[in-house]
Design a protein around this motif. Structure first.
Motif, PDB file in Angstrom:
ATOM      1  N   SER A  78      -1.826   1.633   6.292  1.00 16.00           N
ATOM      2  CA  SER A  78      -1.929   0.629   5.235  1.00 16.00           C
ATOM      3  C   SER A  78      -3.130  -0.276   5.444  1.00 16.00           C
ATOM      4  O   SER A  78      -3.851  -0.602   4.493  1.00 16.00           O
ATOM      5  CB  SER A  78      -0.645  -0.206   5.176  1.00 16.00           C
ATOM      6  N   VAL A 133       0.828  -1.217   0.000  1.00 15.78           N
ATOM      7  CA  VAL A 133       0.000   0.000   0.000  1.00 15.78           C
ATOM      8  C   VAL A 133       0.856   1.259   0.000  1.00 15.78           C
ATOM      9  O   VAL A 133       0.722   2.096  -0.914  1.00 15.78           O
ATOM     10  CB  VAL A 133      -0.985  -0.018   1.185  1.00 15.78           C
ATOM     11  N   PRO A 134       1.738   1.488   0.969  1.00 20.62           N
ATOM     12  CA  PRO A 134       2.564   2.710   0.888  1.00 20.62           C
ATOM     13  C   PRO A 134       3.494   2.736  -0.313  1.00 20.62           C
ATOM     14  O   PRO A 134       3.841   3.816  -0.798  1.00 20.62           O
ATOM     15  CB  PRO A 134       3.355   2.681   2.203  1.00 20.62           C
ATOM     16  N   GLU A 185       4.166   2.812   7.032  1.00 20.35           N
ATOM     17  CA  GLU A 185       2.748   2.471   6.863  1.00 20.35           C
ATOM     18  C   GLU A 185       1.837   3.417   7.638  1.00 20.35           C
ATOM     19  O   GLU A 185       0.625   3.250   7.636  1.00 20.35           O
ATOM     20  CB  GLU A 185       2.481   1.053   7.363  1.00 20.35           C
ATOM     21  N   ASP A 188      -6.772   6.792   3.732  1.00 17.36           N
ATOM     22  CA  ASP A 188      -5.657   5.845   3.832  1.00 17.36           C
ATOM     23  C   ASP A 188      -4.651   6.234   4.900  1.00 17.36           C
ATOM     24  O   ASP A 188      -3.451   6.292   4.654  1.00 17.36           O
ATOM     25  CB  ASP A 188      -4.953   5.742   2.470  1.00 17.36           C
TER      26      ASP A 188
END
Length: 385
Positions: free
Chosen positions: A286, A166-167, A206, A283
């Motif tokens: 994560s 995700v990151p 994250e 967001d």
């Protein structure tokens, strides 16, 4: 009551997130952002008759709408204080549309701003969480989201390597956004896993970067929207759900209230996950984005880990998500960090996002998240044809 087609977003602006904002007050930030949004809508201040603002910790403890209205020189016929944490920005949009549909105003300014100095402002907090959770270690967002991640990993076999994706993709998206705090600073999965452990299993890369900044949108009636200089962005669907404040009171940890809020937004808009062209998803961690992707029906519950590796979330990919870099790469300007997702969706649907522009997007899902997956709002926005 359906808000579909009742109102449109016609102005959007933000002051880019910055690690510190010396010499500015929250009211300064709000005024600067508001002026940019109203100008972007091609309007004059006198045309604004609705005002939605957020709480201002440490500066204006009460009478916030009146204080902001006075400072901006407005005399609204509808004013509201929206306090939904990171869902405040998205929550403002549908409330503005509802007020317009009810005849309370015709054009509403939704504005959030936050300064950041070396000294974090404080206010008294007598929330029950202080009595029943904090003494046992249940304190702060890092700990709470780490518990969600731990449960997701234990229940579904999600791995730290998968969450680290995700990151990584957020930083990659931020390379096309010069306003992002981490512009030009890509990372790898190995970088994420090598970064300091904050609260197991979440690591530093994250976790969102707190900043100062502002964001605002102007929402107006359908009739007036057709007379503005830019393509309007229509509110097609909205949903909201609040289930708890303290994580210890959450009905479950691996499904958030966003599942219900997104479902309601889909129903109002008469769309489903396969119809979306753009995702602008909250967001802060994560795991928050991972759970949201599942709750939005983009993949099955518990399968987001392996699913992430098969997606292209860039502006040219199969599932564009947070082309501006999101909060993990662009920065989180407190409550304005949630509004930034609305601003990005508006720019994308108007076709003015520059190098990171998604090709011909028609429908966008925007989410907001307050507390720890507690106060949730979802919007479906539609580009004007």
């Amino acid at each position: 009551m359906s808000l579909r087609g009742a109102a449109a977003l016609v102005g959007a602006a933000e002051i880019p997130p910055r690690r510190t904002t010396p010499g500015m007050s929250t009211l300064d930030m709000i005024a600067s952002t508001a002026a940019l949004a109203v100008a972007d809508a091609g309007m004059e201040r006198a045309e604004i008759d609705g005002l939605l603002v957020g709480p201002q910790v440490g500066e204006t403890p009460q009478h916030v709408p009146a204080t902001v209205a006075e400072y901006l020189g407005l005399a609204p016929t509808y004013a509201d204080l929206v306090d939904l944490g990171g869902a405040t920005g998205a929550g403002m949009v549908w409330r503005a549309a509802a007020a317009i549909a009810a005849g309370m105003c015709e054009t509403a300014l939704c504005v959030l701003g936050n300064v950041r100095t070396d000294v974090t402002p404080r206010s008294p907090n007598r929330n029950p969480i202080r009595e029943f959770d904090v003494p046992y270690g249940g304190s702060g967002a890092n700990q709470a989201y780490a518990m969600v991640a731990t449960r997701h990993c234990a229940e579904f076999g999600t791995t730290p390597e998968q969450l680290a994706l995700v990151p990584v993709f957020e930083r990659d998206n931020a390379r096309l956004n010069p306003d992002a705090v981490f512009h030009g600073k890509p990372i790898t999965v190995d970088d994420v896993l090598a970064s300091p452990l904050v609260v197991s299993p979440l690591r530093l890369l994250e976790v969102v970067m707190p900043c100062g900044g502002g964001a605002a949108v102007v929402v107006t009636s359908a009739a007036r929207a057709r007379r503005v200089p830019h393509r309007p962005v229509w509110l097609r669907g909205a949903g909201e759900k609040v289930t708890h404040r303290a994580l210890s009171q959450a009905p479950e940890l691996t499904t958030s209230p966003l599942a219900a809020a997104i479902g309601d937004a889909y129903a109002m808009a008469s769309v489903g996950p396969d119809d979306l062209d753009l995702l602008s998803l909250y967001d802060c961690y994560s795991i928050m984005l991972a759970v949201t992707l599942e709750d939005a029906g983009l993949c099955k519950k518990g399968e987001v880990g392996p699913w992430l590796a098969d997606q292209d979330f860039s502006h040219t990919g199969n599932l564009p998500c947070n082309p501006h870099g999101g909060q993990l790469a662009c920065g989180q300007a407190d409550l304005a960090g949630g509004m930034a997702h609305v601003v990005e969706a508006v720019r994308q649907l108007r076709g003015v996002a520059g190098e990171r522009q998604v090709r011909d997007p028609e429908l966008a899902l925007v989410t907001g998240n307050g507390a720890t997956m507690s106060e949730e709002v979802a919007l479906v926005l539609e580009a004007a044809t």
